[in-house]
Write a protein that holds these residues in place. Structure first.
Motif, mmCIF file in Angstrom:
data_model
loop_
_atom_site.group_PDB
_atom_site.id
_atom_site.type_symbol
_atom_site.label_atom_id
_atom_site.label_comp_id
_atom_site.label_asym_id
_atom_site.label_seq_id
_atom_site.Cartn_x
_atom_site.Cartn_y
_atom_site.Cartn_z
ATOM 1 N N GLU A 189 -5.436 4.676 0.828
ATOM 2 C CA GLU A 189 -5.383 4.737 2.285
ATOM 3 C C GLU A 189 -5.394 3.343 2.912
ATOM 4 O O GLU A 189 -5.010 3.182 4.069
ATOM 5 C CB GLU A 189 -6.558 5.569 2.806
ATOM 6 C CG GLU A 189 -6.407 7.059 2.493
ATOM 7 C CD GLU A 189 -7.684 7.834 2.723
ATOM 8 O OE1 GLU A 189 -8.667 7.225 3.213
ATOM 9 O OE2 GLU A 189 -7.715 9.047 2.427
ATOM 10 N N ARG A 190 -5.810 2.348 2.131
ATOM 11 C CA ARG A 190 -5.788 0.958 2.582
ATOM 12 C C ARG A 190 -4.536 0.225 2.104
ATOM 13 O O ARG A 190 -4.405 -0.973 2.301
ATOM 14 C CB ARG A 190 -7.027 0.217 2.066
ATOM 15 C CG ARG A 190 -8.343 0.638 2.719
ATOM 16 C CD ARG A 190 -9.518 0.069 1.932
ATOM 17 N NE ARG A 190 -10.755 0.067 2.690
ATOM 18 C CZ ARG A 190 -11.535 1.120 2.883
ATOM 19 N NH1 ARG A 190 -11.174 2.293 2.359
ATOM 20 N NH2 ARG A 190 -12.641 1.025 3.589
ATOM 21 N N GLY A 191 -3.640 0.962 1.413
ATOM 22 C CA GLY A 191 -2.424 0.344 0.904
ATOM 23 C C GLY A 191 -2.628 -0.412 -0.377
ATOM 24 O O GLY A 191 -1.808 -1.264 -0.746
ATOM 25 N N ILE A 192 -3.706 -0.122 -1.116
ATOM 26 C CA ILE A 192 -4.014 -0.805 -2.377
ATOM 27 C C ILE A 192 -3.711 0.137 -3.533
ATOM 28 O O ILE A 192 -4.107 1.306 -3.503
ATOM 29 C CB ILE A 192 -5.499 -1.227 -2.426
ATOM 30 C CG1 ILE A 192 -5.839 -2.140 -1.249
ATOM 31 C CG2 ILE A 192 -5.829 -1.914 -3.745
ATOM 32 C CD1 ILE A 192 -7.332 -2.371 -1.081
ATOM 33 N N ASP A 193 -3.022 -0.344 -4.546
ATOM 34 C CA ASP A 193 -2.702 0.470 -5.711
ATOM 35 C C ASP A 193 -3.899 0.478 -6.658
ATOM 36 O O ASP A 193 -4.270 -0.568 -7.211
ATOM 37 C CB ASP A 193 -1.478 -0.098 -6.424
ATOM 38 C CG ASP A 193 -0.999 0.801 -7.565
ATOM 39 O OD1 ASP A 193 -1.686 1.796 -7.864
ATOM 40 O OD2 ASP A 193 0.061 0.503 -8.147
ATOM 41 N N PRO A 194 -4.528 1.627 -6.895
ATOM 42 C CA PRO A 194 -5.676 1.680 -7.813
ATOM 43 C C PRO A 194 -5.344 1.222 -9.228
ATOM 44 O O PRO A 194 -6.243 0.813 -9.972
ATOM 45 C CB PRO A 194 -6.065 3.163 -7.796
ATOM 46 C CG PRO A 194 -5.531 3.699 -6.519
ATOM 47 C CD PRO A 194 -4.250 2.940 -6.283
ATOM 48 N N ALA A 195 -4.065 1.286 -9.595
ATOM 49 C CA ALA A 195 -3.677 0.896 -10.945
ATOM 50 C C ALA A 195 -3.867 -0.589 -11.204
ATOM 51 O O ALA A 195 -3.790 -1.034 -12.347
ATOM 52 C CB ALA A 195 -2.222 1.280 -11.209
ATOM 53 N N THR A 196 -4.122 -1.365 -10.163
ATOM 54 C CA THR A 196 -4.359 -2.799 -10.348
ATOM 55 C C THR A 196 -5.825 -3.104 -10.617
ATOM 56 O O THR A 196 -6.189 -4.260 -10.839
ATOM 57 C CB THR A 196 -3.912 -3.587 -9.103
ATOM 58 O OG1 THR A 196 -4.692 -3.166 -7.971
ATOM 59 C CG2 THR A 196 -2.436 -3.354 -8.814
ATOM 60 N N MET A 197 -6.676 -2.079 -10.591
ATOM 61 C CA MET A 197 -8.121 -2.259 -10.790
ATOM 62 C C MET A 197 -8.532 -1.892 -12.214
ATOM 63 O O MET A 197 -7.760 -1.330 -12.982
ATOM 64 C CB MET A 197 -8.903 -1.386 -9.796
ATOM 65 C CG MET A 197 -8.539 -1.616 -8.347
ATOM 66 S SD MET A 197 -8.996 -3.287 -7.817
ATOM 67 C CE MET A 197 -8.160 -3.352 -6.214
ATOM 68 N N ARG A 198 -9.788 -2.202 -12.528
ATOM 69 C CA ARG A 198 -10.404 -1.742 -13.772
ATOM 70 C C ARG A 198 -11.335 -0.589 -13.431
ATOM 71 O O ARG A 198 -12.091 -0.654 -12.466
ATOM 72 C CB ARG A 198 -11.196 -2.868 -14.437
ATOM 73 C CG ARG A 198 -10.345 -4.001 -14.995
ATOM 74 C CD ARG A 198 -11.235 -5.072 -15.602
ATOM 75 N NE ARG A 198 -12.091 -4.527 -16.648
ATOM 76 C CZ ARG A 198 -13.385 -4.809 -16.785
ATOM 77 N NH1 ARG A 198 -13.985 -5.603 -15.906
ATOM 78 N NH2 ARG A 198 -14.090 -4.290 -17.774
#
Length: 357
Positions: free
Chosen positions: A267-276
């Protein structure tokens, strides 16, 4: 025999050869559908209510996905208990998990639910084996963590009762509309709820839940905690979560808090796949559900799921990462051997053709 194109979407979003995940688990995100700006709204109507793709319009997301997931759980639990399924709850959970891992081929394609139910018993078992095997090629670490949900499929001889149960649960999940929750291209829609948690909770006895110290976190609480978690990261780093940040839940259940945090990021435009991401749970079935959900929700390549008691095993995540690396290396060795064998056979064929010329 009807040939089901179960991995059409998988093939369209993944490389032809499964990626080799770096041993450090800190590489770039795996191939996944991009987060569209339209899905990242900061107020006003929820993006869930405004599907934009043709697939999303055809498989319209229910107005309350959590209620819909609970109805699926009730339908599956009813089918399992009515047919005297017993305590082997990994069977119905594994069936629902496998169905959640596939998606209809296209908006104008055949009715996949109808195709699945049209199969005979042996074909149905074979289909479920192929679903798990296909996903093992891409994420052997997570599929191995979910082993309890699919190892029963490898039995040499399934009883008539087991086959009957498999069909009854499959029918219940499909008729309750599981593809309306998990059949979308956009991971934001697929992660609108957790379809495995209700099945796990409704098929497990109260005594078993109490023995495991299991408590289902209400959807609203999980959503609030997910948003709070992302807000805390913002405060700690004076901005939005940055790629590589570690989101962890030491008592993850089926992954509800991780899902809520991932949705907050989208919802913030951040791709969760870039996180750990990491989750730990003492219950083997719950940890297996988290592993499967990580694929359904497209959390990316840097996901570690441990089955342990985080209170007495503080290094559970690190140990699980080492296990995952070993599993991925084993997968790579198998692929290398298969490629070498294929190359030798091709050379032998060419030599035979040359000798016959």
């Amino acid at each position: 025999m009807t040939q089901l194109d179960l991995f059409a979407d998988l093939a369209s979003t993944e490389p032809a050869e499964p990626p080799r995940v770096p041993a450090t688990f800190t590489g770039a995100a795996e191939s996944a559908p991009a987060v569209t700006p339209a899905a990242a709204t900061r107020g006003g109507a929820s993006p869930i209510a405004r599907p934009t793709s043709i697939r999303a319009r055809r498989l319209r997301l229910p107005s309350n996905p959590h209620d819909a997931a609970w109805r699926i759980g009730e339908a599956v639990a009813s089918a399992w208990n009515t047919q005297r399924g017993g305590t082997a709850i990994e069977v119905p959970i594994g069936i629902v998990a496998a169905l959640a891992l596939i998606r209809p081929k296209g908006p104008q394609g055949p009715d996949l639910a109808h195709q699945i139910l049209a199969q005979d018993d042996d074909q149905l078992i074979r289909m479920y084996r192929e679903i798990w095997a296909g996903h093992w090629m891409h994420r052997p670490d997570l599929i191995d963590r979910a082993r309890i949900l699919h190892q029963w499929l490898n039995d040499d001889d399934h009883s008539k009762h087991r086959l009957h149960l498999t069909r009854a649960v499959t029918q219940a999940a499909l008729r309750a509309g599981i593809f309306c929750l998990t059949g979308h291209d956009d991971p934001y829609f697929r992660a609108a709820t957790d379809v495995l948690s209700p099945v796990m909770n409704l098929t497990r006895s109260t005594g078993a839940q109490q023995g495991l110290g299991e408590y289902h976190t209400p959807w609203g609480v999980a959503e609030a905690m997910g948003h709070m978690l992302i807000s805390e990261i913002q405060l700690a780093f004076t901005g939005e979560p940055r790629p590589g940040e570690h989101i962890s839940d030491p008592a993850c259940g089926s992954g509800g808090l991780l899902r809520a945090a991932a949705q907050s990021m989208r919802e913030r435009g951040i791709d969760p796949a870039t996180m750990r991401w990491s989750g730990v749970d003492v219950d083997e079935i719950a940890a297996a559900c988290t592993a499967v959900n990580a694929i359904i929700w497209s959390l990316g390549p840097n996901v570690t799921v441990a089955c342990a008691d985080s209170l007495i095993q503080p290094n559970a995540v690190e140990e699980a990462m080492a296990e995952a690396r070993a599993i991925i290396e084993h997968r790579d060795r198998l692929f290398d051997q298969a490629s070498m064998i294929a190359g030798i056979r091709k050379a032998q064929t060419l030599l035979a053709q040359a000798a016959a010329a």
